[in-house]
Write an enzyme that holds these catalytic residues in place. Structure first.
Site, short mmCIF file in Angstrom:
data_model
loop_
_atom_site.label_atom_id
_atom_site.label_comp_id
_atom_site.label_asym_id
_atom_site.label_seq_id
_atom_site.Cartn_x
_atom_site.Cartn_y
_atom_site.Cartn_z
N ARG A 101 0.89 -1.18 0.00
CA ARG A 101 0.00 0.00 0.00
C ARG A 101 0.91 1.21 0.00
NH1 ARG A 101 -5.42 1.27 3.29
NH2 ARG A 101 -6.08 -0.15 1.64
N HIS A 128 -7.06 0.61 -6.80
CA HIS A 128 -7.25 -0.29 -5.66
C HIS A 128 -7.91 -1.58 -6.20
CE1 HIS A 128 -7.51 -1.63 -1.66
NE2 HIS A 128 -8.40 -0.81 -1.14
N GLN A 131 -9.84 -4.25 -3.95
CA GLN A 131 -11.12 -3.74 -3.46
C GLN A 131 -12.21 -3.93 -4.53
OE1 GLN A 131 -12.09 -1.93 -0.40
NE2 GLN A 131 -14.02 -2.53 -1.33
N ASP A 223 -17.29 6.78 -1.80
CA ASP A 223 -16.03 6.67 -1.05
C ASP A 223 -15.79 8.05 -0.42
OD1 ASP A 223 -13.51 5.94 -0.09
OD2 ASP A 223 -12.52 6.10 -2.05
N CYS A 263 -16.46 1.44 0.20
CA CYS A 263 -15.27 0.59 0.43
C CYS A 263 -14.78 0.68 1.87
CB CYS A 263 -14.17 0.98 -0.56
SG CYS A 263 -13.73 2.71 -0.47
N ARG A 291 -13.70 -8.90 0.90
CA ARG A 291 -12.27 -8.65 0.71
C ARG A 291 -11.49 -9.93 1.03
NH1 ARG A 291 -10.14 -3.57 0.97
NH2 ARG A 291 -8.34 -4.64 0.11
N1 NVA Z 1 -10.01 6.47 -1.74
C1 NVA Z 1 -9.66 6.03 -0.42
C2 NVA Z 1 -9.87 4.55 -0.31
C3 NVA Z 1 -9.61 3.97 1.04
C4 NVA Z 1 -9.77 2.49 1.08
C5 NVA Z 1 -8.23 6.40 -0.14
O1 NVA Z 1 -7.37 6.26 -1.02
O2 NVA Z 1 -7.94 6.87 0.97
N1 CP Z 2 -11.22 -0.45 1.88
C1 CP Z 2 -9.97 -0.54 2.34
O1 CP Z 2 -9.00 -0.76 1.61
O2 CP Z 2 -9.90 -0.41 3.69
P1 CP Z 2 -8.56 -0.19 4.52
O3 CP Z 2 -8.03 1.17 4.15
O4 CP Z 2 -9.00 -0.25 5.96
O5 CP Z 2 -7.59 -1.27 4.17
#
Ligand code: NVA
Ligand code: CP
Length: 303
Positions: A101, A128, A131, A223, A263, A291
């Site tokens: 990540r 992502h 997801q 989101d 999500c 997930r």
């Molecule tokens: N768009 C959000 C998704 C979190 C799972 C982010 O990147 O923070």
């Molecule tokens: N939706 C998602 O990726 O959640 P987290 O940021 O908690 O991993």
């Protein structure tokens, strides 16, 4: 054989996506374990916080008979400037796969370039993919869709910021030929190149700033307005995105059978009201649960 990575939805063919989703459904039905990964270890490298991605990958590895190693980016030598290429080559000597990540998508691509083990994108500023595979599984499960052909008949709507989630939704809509509408203010549209790539494949994607387009939606997805890494823009984003909240009023326009997706994590009272979160608790938390099943199917596909 060339190492297979999952950095973008576009790394998967139509057949591979269908295979992963079919497998995820089987794994969900079977409940727990298949003991395939005896002795295999997946590294989980985080530059940003995570609840679902972190726990679902770790539990997935455990249920597959393997192990996982959670690595905080601040505690490895990358923090002191060790290069991605050297780090990737070291990881490849210890691990069987690496989920990352990261802030920058290009960093994950660089990891993949120098890794001899599969690299999985666990969220970047750009996509992502894991997801979005779980999202499609959830849509099929809750709308009781038995074939990928019937999935094309659903009107899937995302309302809000044109972010990483939207990029992956656009990509999967292109690959699976889904009916996807994005409702977002013109200030926060997705990146042109992801749209161009989808259009080149003949994707049926509509982009509008009109909330009325939620009409007859079978899936209404949102989101956060401020994704990780964009915190300095929070105030400005709120101003432009405020009209794009999922609330009871908005949902009156959608199909009576519509499901709501998020999500997570959610900011109740911003992109979605607390009342809608609670009313659609089943779809949103089934989405989170899926997930895990998708993670297992992805790992079995790649490792
Ligand atoms: N768009 C959000 C998704 C979190 C799972 C982010 O990147 O923070
Ligand atoms: N939706 C998602 O990726 O959640 P987290 O940021 O908690 O991993």
């Amino acid at each position: 054989m060339k190492t297979k990575h999952l950095l973008s939805i576009y790394d998967l063919s139509n057949e591979e996506i269908k295979k992963i989703l079919t497998f995820a459904f089987e794994l969900k039905k079977k409940k727990k374990s298949v003991d395939t990964f005896n002795g295999k270890t997946l590294g989980l490298l985080f530059e940003k916080p995570s609840t679902r991605t972190q726990v679902s990958f770790a539990v997935a590895m455990m249920q597959l008979g393997g192990n996982s190693l959670i690595l905080n980016a601040d505690t490895i030598q990358r923090k002191r400037g060790e290069s991605i290429s050297d780090t990737a080559r070291v990881f490849s000597r210890y691990l069987d796969g690496l989920m990352i990540r990261a802030f920058k998508h290009s960093d994950v691509e660089e990891f993949a370039k120098y890794s001899s083990i599969p690299v999985i994108n666990g969220l970047t500023d750009y996509e992502h993919p894991c997801q979005i595979l779980a999202d499609i599984m959830t849509i099929m499960e809750l709308h009781k869709i038995k074939s990928f052909e019937s999935l094309k008949k659903l009107k899937i709507i995302f309302i809000g910021d044109g972010n990483n989630i939207v990029h992956s939704l656009i990509a999967i809509s292109a690959v699976l030929e889904l009916d996807f509408t994005l409702i977002c203010p013109k200030e926060y549209q997705p990146k042109k190149e992801i749209l161009n790539r989808a259009c080149e494949r003949g994707a049926k994607i509509k982009i509008t700033d009109k909330i009325s387009e939620v009409k007859d939606g079978d899936v209404v997805y949102t989101d956060v307005w401020t994704s990780m890494g964009f915190e300095s823009e929070e105030k400005k984003r709120k101003k432009f995105l405020e009209p794009y909240q999922i609330n009871d009023e908005l949902l009156k326009k959608a199909s009576t059978k519509c499901i709501v997706l998020h999500c997570l994590p959610a900011v109740r009272g911003e992109e979605i009201t607390a009342a809608v979160m609670d009313k659609y608790e089943n779809s949103i938390f089934t989405q989170a649960e899926n997930r895990l099943h998708v993670q297992k199917a992805v790992l079995l596909h790649l490792l």
